[in-house]
Design a protein around this motif. Structure first.
Motif, mmCIF file in Angstrom:
data_model
loop_
_atom_site.group_PDB
_atom_site.id
_atom_site.type_symbol
_atom_site.label_atom_id
_atom_site.label_comp_id
_atom_site.label_asym_id
_atom_site.label_seq_id
_atom_site.Cartn_x
_atom_site.Cartn_y
_atom_site.Cartn_z
ATOM 1 N N GLY A 421 10.408 15.040 5.182
ATOM 2 C CA GLY A 421 11.574 14.196 4.978
ATOM 3 C C GLY A 421 12.145 13.617 6.247
ATOM 4 N N GLN A 422 11.257 13.260 7.195
ATOM 5 C CA GLN A 422 11.703 12.756 8.497
ATOM 6 C C GLN A 422 11.141 11.360 8.749
ATOM 7 O OE1 GLN A 422 10.210 15.886 11.018
ATOM 8 N NE2 GLN A 422 11.911 17.271 10.559
ATOM 9 N N SER A 423 11.284 10.488 7.731
ATOM 10 C CA SER A 423 10.698 9.152 7.833
ATOM 11 C C SER A 423 11.508 8.218 8.716
ATOM 12 C CB SER A 423 10.567 8.535 6.443
ATOM 13 O OG SER A 423 11.847 8.370 5.856
ATOM 14 N N ASN A 424 12.758 8.510 8.955
ATOM 15 C CA ASN A 424 13.615 7.611 9.718
ATOM 16 C C ASN A 424 13.031 7.343 11.108
ATOM 17 O OD1 ASN A 424 15.859 6.015 10.249
ATOM 18 N ND2 ASN A 424 17.029 7.721 11.103
ATOM 19 N N GLY A 425 12.788 6.076 11.387
ATOM 20 C CA GLY A 425 12.207 5.693 12.668
ATOM 21 C C GLY A 425 10.699 5.811 12.728
ATOM 22 N N VAL A 426 10.070 6.296 11.639
ATOM 23 C CA VAL A 426 8.613 6.433 11.609
ATOM 24 C C VAL A 426 7.994 5.344 10.734
ATOM 25 C CG1 VAL A 426 6.673 7.950 11.068
ATOM 26 C CG2 VAL A 426 8.795 8.911 11.998
ATOM 27 N N TYR A 427 8.534 5.167 9.503
ATOM 28 C CA TYR A 427 8.027 4.135 8.609
ATOM 29 C C TYR A 427 9.125 3.692 7.663
ATOM 30 C CZ TYR A 427 7.672 7.858 5.055
ATOM 31 O OH TYR A 427 7.951 8.880 4.189
ATOM 32 N N THR A 428 8.904 2.540 7.040
ATOM 33 C CA THR A 428 9.807 2.045 6.008
ATOM 34 C C THR A 428 9.012 1.867 4.717
ATOM 35 O OG1 THR A 428 9.418 -0.261 6.636
ATOM 36 C CG2 THR A 428 11.287 0.852 7.676
ATOM 37 N N THR A 429 9.707 1.801 3.590
ATOM 38 C CA THR A 429 9.035 1.763 2.282
ATOM 39 C C THR A 429 9.121 0.369 1.652
ATOM 40 O OG1 THR A 429 11.062 2.528 1.218
ATOM 41 C CG2 THR A 429 9.462 4.209 1.878
ATOM 42 N N ASP A 430 9.121 -0.659 2.474
ATOM 43 C CA ASP A 430 9.312 -2.019 1.969
ATOM 44 C C ASP A 430 8.089 -2.909 2.177
ATOM 45 O OD1 ASP A 430 9.596 -1.956 4.726
ATOM 46 O OD2 ASP A 430 11.246 -3.406 4.785
ATOM 47 N N VAL A 459 5.434 3.204 -2.018
ATOM 48 C CA VAL A 459 5.626 4.507 -2.657
ATOM 49 C C VAL A 459 5.278 4.386 -4.142
ATOM 50 C CG1 VAL A 459 7.260 6.351 -3.197
ATOM 51 C CG2 VAL A 459 7.419 5.139 -1.003
ATOM 52 N N LEU A 460 4.428 5.315 -4.621
ATOM 53 C CA LEU A 460 3.995 5.305 -6.015
ATOM 54 C C LEU A 460 4.333 6.635 -6.676
ATOM 55 C CD1 LEU A 460 0.380 3.860 -5.584
ATOM 56 C CD2 LEU A 460 2.357 2.618 -6.490
ATOM 57 N N PRO A 461 4.928 6.617 -7.858
ATOM 58 C CA PRO A 461 5.079 7.852 -8.619
ATOM 59 C C PRO A 461 3.711 8.390 -9.019
ATOM 60 C CG PRO A 461 6.526 6.134 -9.475
ATOM 61 C CD PRO A 461 5.581 5.469 -8.516
ATOM 62 N N GLY A 538 0.108 12.487 -1.656
ATOM 63 C CA GLY A 538 -0.073 12.462 -0.210
ATOM 64 C C GLY A 538 0.145 11.072 0.349
ATOM 65 N N VAL A 539 -0.309 10.863 1.557
ATOM 66 C CA VAL A 539 -0.238 9.557 2.226
ATOM 67 C C VAL A 539 -1.659 9.093 2.474
ATOM 68 C CG1 VAL A 539 0.560 8.292 4.250
ATOM 69 C CG2 VAL A 539 1.972 10.139 3.311
ATOM 70 N N GLY A 555 -4.282 -3.020 7.921
ATOM 71 C CA GLY A 555 -4.195 -1.810 7.136
ATOM 72 C C GLY A 555 -2.787 -1.600 6.616
ATOM 73 N N MET A 556 -2.664 -0.702 5.661
ATOM 74 C CA MET A 556 -1.368 -0.283 5.140
ATOM 75 C C MET A 556 -1.544 1.121 4.556
ATOM 76 S SD MET A 556 -1.661 -0.262 1.574
ATOM 77 C CE MET A 556 0.011 -0.464 0.994
ATOM 78 N N ALA A 557 -0.455 1.719 4.076
ATOM 79 C CA ALA A 557 -0.546 3.074 3.533
ATOM 80 C C ALA A 557 0.220 3.182 2.225
ATOM 81 C CB ALA A 557 -0.016 4.097 4.542
ATOM 82 N N TRP A 558 -0.324 4.016 1.338
ATOM 83 C CA TRP A 558 0.324 4.372 0.081
ATOM 84 C C TRP A 558 0.878 5.781 0.196
ATOM 85 C CZ3 TRP A 558 -0.074 0.494 -3.610
ATOM 86 C CH2 TRP A 558 -1.121 -0.434 -3.463
ATOM 87 N N ILE A 559 2.080 5.995 -0.289
ATOM 88 C CA ILE A 559 2.614 7.345 -0.471
ATOM 89 C C ILE A 559 2.625 7.621 -1.970
ATOM 90 C CG2 ILE A 559 4.644 8.832 -0.313
ATOM 91 C CD1 ILE A 559 5.348 7.562 2.302
ATOM 92 N N VAL A 560 1.868 8.638 -2.380
ATOM 93 C CA VAL A 560 1.826 9.035 -3.782
ATOM 94 C C VAL A 560 2.635 10.322 -3.917
ATOM 95 C CG1 VAL A 560 0.363 9.695 -5.722
ATOM 96 C CG2 VAL A 560 -0.410 7.939 -4.107
ATOM 97 N N LEU A 561 3.686 10.274 -4.728
ATOM 98 C CA LEU A 561 4.592 11.403 -4.868
ATOM 99 C C LEU A 561 3.939 12.539 -5.657
ATOM 100 C CD1 LEU A 561 7.845 9.405 -5.735
ATOM 101 C CD2 LEU A 561 7.064 10.171 -3.487
ATOM 102 N N ASP A 562 4.496 13.738 -5.509
ATOM 103 C CA ASP A 562 4.013 14.892 -6.256
ATOM 104 C C ASP A 562 4.219 14.698 -7.750
ATOM 105 O OD1 ASP A 562 3.248 16.269 -4.023
ATOM 106 O OD2 ASP A 562 5.038 17.526 -3.921
ATOM 107 N N GLY A 563 3.332 15.325 -8.535
ATOM 108 C CA GLY A 563 3.550 15.428 -9.969
ATOM 109 C C GLY A 563 4.385 16.653 -10.298
ATOM 110 N N LYS A 564 4.509 16.960 -11.565
ATOM 111 C CA LYS A 564 5.378 18.047 -11.998
ATOM 112 C C LYS A 564 4.683 19.407 -11.995
ATOM 113 C CE LYS A 564 8.231 15.048 -14.927
ATOM 114 N NZ LYS A 564 8.727 14.771 -16.314
ATOM 115 N N LEU A 565 3.362 19.418 -12.155
ATOM 116 C CA LEU A 565 2.626 20.668 -12.257
ATOM 117 C C LEU A 565 2.199 21.169 -10.873
ATOM 118 C CD1 LEU A 565 0.371 19.816 -15.332
ATOM 119 C CD2 LEU A 565 2.575 21.009 -15.313
ATOM 120 N N PRO A 566 1.974 22.471 -10.722
ATOM 121 C CA PRO A 566 1.567 23.006 -9.412
ATOM 122 C C PRO A 566 0.312 22.356 -8.847
ATOM 123 C CG PRO A 566 2.219 24.792 -10.871
ATOM 124 C CD PRO A 566 2.200 23.545 -11.710
#
Length: 580
Positions: A421-430, A459-461, A538-539, A555-566
């Motif tokens: 949770g330390q994205s500030n100053g590292v990347y933006t989600t736009d 960012v992708l759910p 992940g990223v 290049g670019m990057a995708w952030i895929v958020l966690d799902g609900k299951l372990p």
């Protein structure tokens, strides 16, 4: 109560050794039925190599060039300890591996990890899930990939056969690109001056340039075969910056796999393979030993406006001959290859790839889409800094971008910043879903061709069905771009020349048996559409696999958020994750 027995020391040692065999023997038997863990150690070290009559030191793995083979099975776990004994920072990418819940092991520097510094080490730990075939590994920082690469061969699970006749023998063939100069210095100079980098001095087959280059007849890859046999060639394009045509004189090849995914078999005399791609082909040898030897040739496909290495690498296919036969003083027969700019051939060849799409190997193409994206890809430029003379177009610096955003690598790994949770100053989600300033992408370029710099992500759910249209541009020349997506395979559902038409072109998409890949060439002066399901948290980097274009920011990057299951969540990083 049983009496205890004291054994003499030699007898005790023998007893313990025998007992240890009983303990380990079941594991050998069970290995046929369940996954095992395979351990490798990669020592990154300098190696002295002579090519083209020049001797130089290169960065290599375990003293080998190309590097060692990794051989595993579907379902196995790989634990690879990488020890950095050179002055360069290093990281290793396992190209094409899905890395399910193991994003910390993907390897691109400053994306999923900081690089491994001198005298440091890192253990890559991941499991091969649902994949079998040919992949590869390579350095993923600067241009160290020029010499740090090798095959990753994944055999099917035990008692599982290929969906084609079992070959007599399997042979990895790695296409490479050789620089007399230090490749890291080549790209460093280019980035400083803003001009295009010096091109390579030769191509290679399994590290050898072959007899068409001066002083290289002894450095020739020879494939010795028996008549009447079927060989599987595991082809890997590890070249830095070039798509390559490949052919074997007087022989046909049957394509059976692409990027570790089986495809509907088709025959061809010539194939095209882009940097990052792998292709398995079957070579059926002639029933009787012919009175000849045969060149295996590879040379580039190129449509850009700059300079390129227009040389040809050669290996030799040689049949086992009866003792009485003699092939001395008979030059190998040569195959014919397309012109350097044979874009129509490339389009026709690419269109032949189809998934098996059967009950055993289904094509799980997303039939509906949750998020659509339209990305432009191509070249551009940056202003020249004050008090500096630049060698790019009109005194500027060369650049490359996706949707006009030229990627700037951060100094903290994106995955680490995201996880903590330390994205500030590292990347933006736009990162823009569509170009901010539309234009005639394959026609006359816009008046302003400057790119914007940024470290932007999408960012992708979890479990989002994604469609991306990749539109090539003609800014500073239209050319093919091999796009690679980390952490995922995708389905190539459509492609065409010119500008993508959102009203007409989607109706032509193939949603039945499109090819499944991890790297695909966006057509020169055209577009390509892919679909995938974001089911791997992940990223994940998506970039052009021409290293010069990645160095310029494509290049670019995708952030895929966690799902609900372990089993849908990214675990914490390992304790030895390299620090920046």
């Amino acid at each position: 109560m049983a009496a205890s027995v004291l054994l003499p020391t030699p007898v005790l040692v023998a007893f313990l050794l025998a007992l240890s065999c009983l303990w380990t023997a079941p594991q050998v038997v069970l290995a046929k039925h369940r996954s095992i863990t395979r351990h490798y150690t990669f020592n990154i070290e300098m190696k002295t190599v002579t090519r083209l009559c020049r001797t130089k030191s290169i960065v290599a793995v375990n003293g080998k060039f190309p590097g060692p083979r990794i051989i595993t099975r579907e379902g196995d776990r790989l634990v690879v300890k990488v020890i950095n004994n050179v002055s360069n920072n290093i990281s290793i990418h396992w190209h094409g591996v899905r890395q399910l819940q193991s994003g910390w092991a993907d390897g691109p520097s400053y994306i999923t990890q900081c690089p491994i510094q001198t005298k440091q080490s890192y253990v890559y730990n991941f499991t091969i899930v649902g994949q079998r075939g040919t992949l590869w590994w390579h350095a993923h920082i600067s241009w160290l990939r020029a010499t740090v690469y090798g095959p990753l061969i994944i055999h099917p699970m035990p008692n599982t056969s290929y969906p084609f006749p079992k070959p007599y023998k399997e042979v990895p063939i790695l296409f490479g690109e050789w620089f007399n100069a230090d490749p890291v210095a080549v790209i460093s100079q280019s980035l400083q001056t803003g001009g295009g980098p010096n091109v390579s001095d030769a191509y290679s087959l399994n590290g050898l340039p072959g007899p068409l280059y001066n002083c290289s007849a002894k450095d020739t890859f020879k494939l010795k075969v028996k008549p009447g046999k079927t060989y599987m060639l595991r082809l890997i394009n590890a070249a830095l910056n070039d798509d390559l045509f490949f052919s074997i004189a007087n022989h046909s090849l049957t394509v059976v796999e692409a990027d570790a995914q089986y495809v509907k078999p088709f025959k061809t005399k010539i194939l095209l393979i882009s940097p990052g791609q792998t292709t398995n082909v079957l070579l059926k040898t002639k029933p009787n030993p012919p009175n000849a030897t045969f060149f295996m040739l590879a040379r580039p496909y190129f449509t850009g406006m700059g300079s390129f290495d227009n040389t040809t690498v050669a290996g030799i296919l040689e049949y086992e001959q009866p003792p009485s036969a003699s092939l001395k003083n008979r030059p190998p027969l040569k195959p014919s290859l397309p012109p350097f700019n044979a874009t129509n051939f490339v389009a026709n060849f690419t269109s032949k790839f189809r998934s098996l799409a059967n009950s055993q190997f289904p094509a799980n193409v997303p039939q509906s889409v949750d998020r659509k994206f339209f990305f432009t890809i191509g070249l551009g430029n940056r202003p020249c800094p004050k008090n500096q003379t630049c060698q790019g177009p009109n005194g500027t610096k060369f650049a490359a971008s996706m949707s006009n955003v030229s990627m700037v690598l951060p100094t903290t790994a994106l995955l680490q910043a995201y996880f903590f949770g330390q994205s500030n100053g590292v990347y933006t989600t736009d990162f823009p879903r569509t170009p901010l300033h539309p234009f005639n992408y394959t026609g006359t370029p816009p008046n302003t061709t400057f790119v914007m710099n940024g470290t932007k992500v999408v960012v992708l759910p979890f479990n989002t069905n994604v469609e991306v249209v990749l539109q090539g541009t003609s800014i500073l020349g239209a050319e093919s771009h091999p796009l690679h997506l980390h952490g995922y395979n995708f389905y190539v559902v459509g492609q065409g020349f010119g500008n993508f038409d959102p009203k007409k072109d989607p109706s032509k998409f193939n949603l039945v048996d499109p090819v499944e890949r991890n790297t695909i060439g966006v057509p020169s002066g055209g577009w390509l559409a892919i679909r995938f399901r974001a089911d791997n948290p992940g990223v994940w980097l998506m970039h052009c696999h021409f290293d010069v274009h990645l160095s310029w920011g494509l290049g670019m990057a995708w952030i895929v958020l966690d799902g609900k299951l372990p089993n849908q969540k990214l675990p914490p990083p390992p304790s030895d994750l390299p620090k920046c």
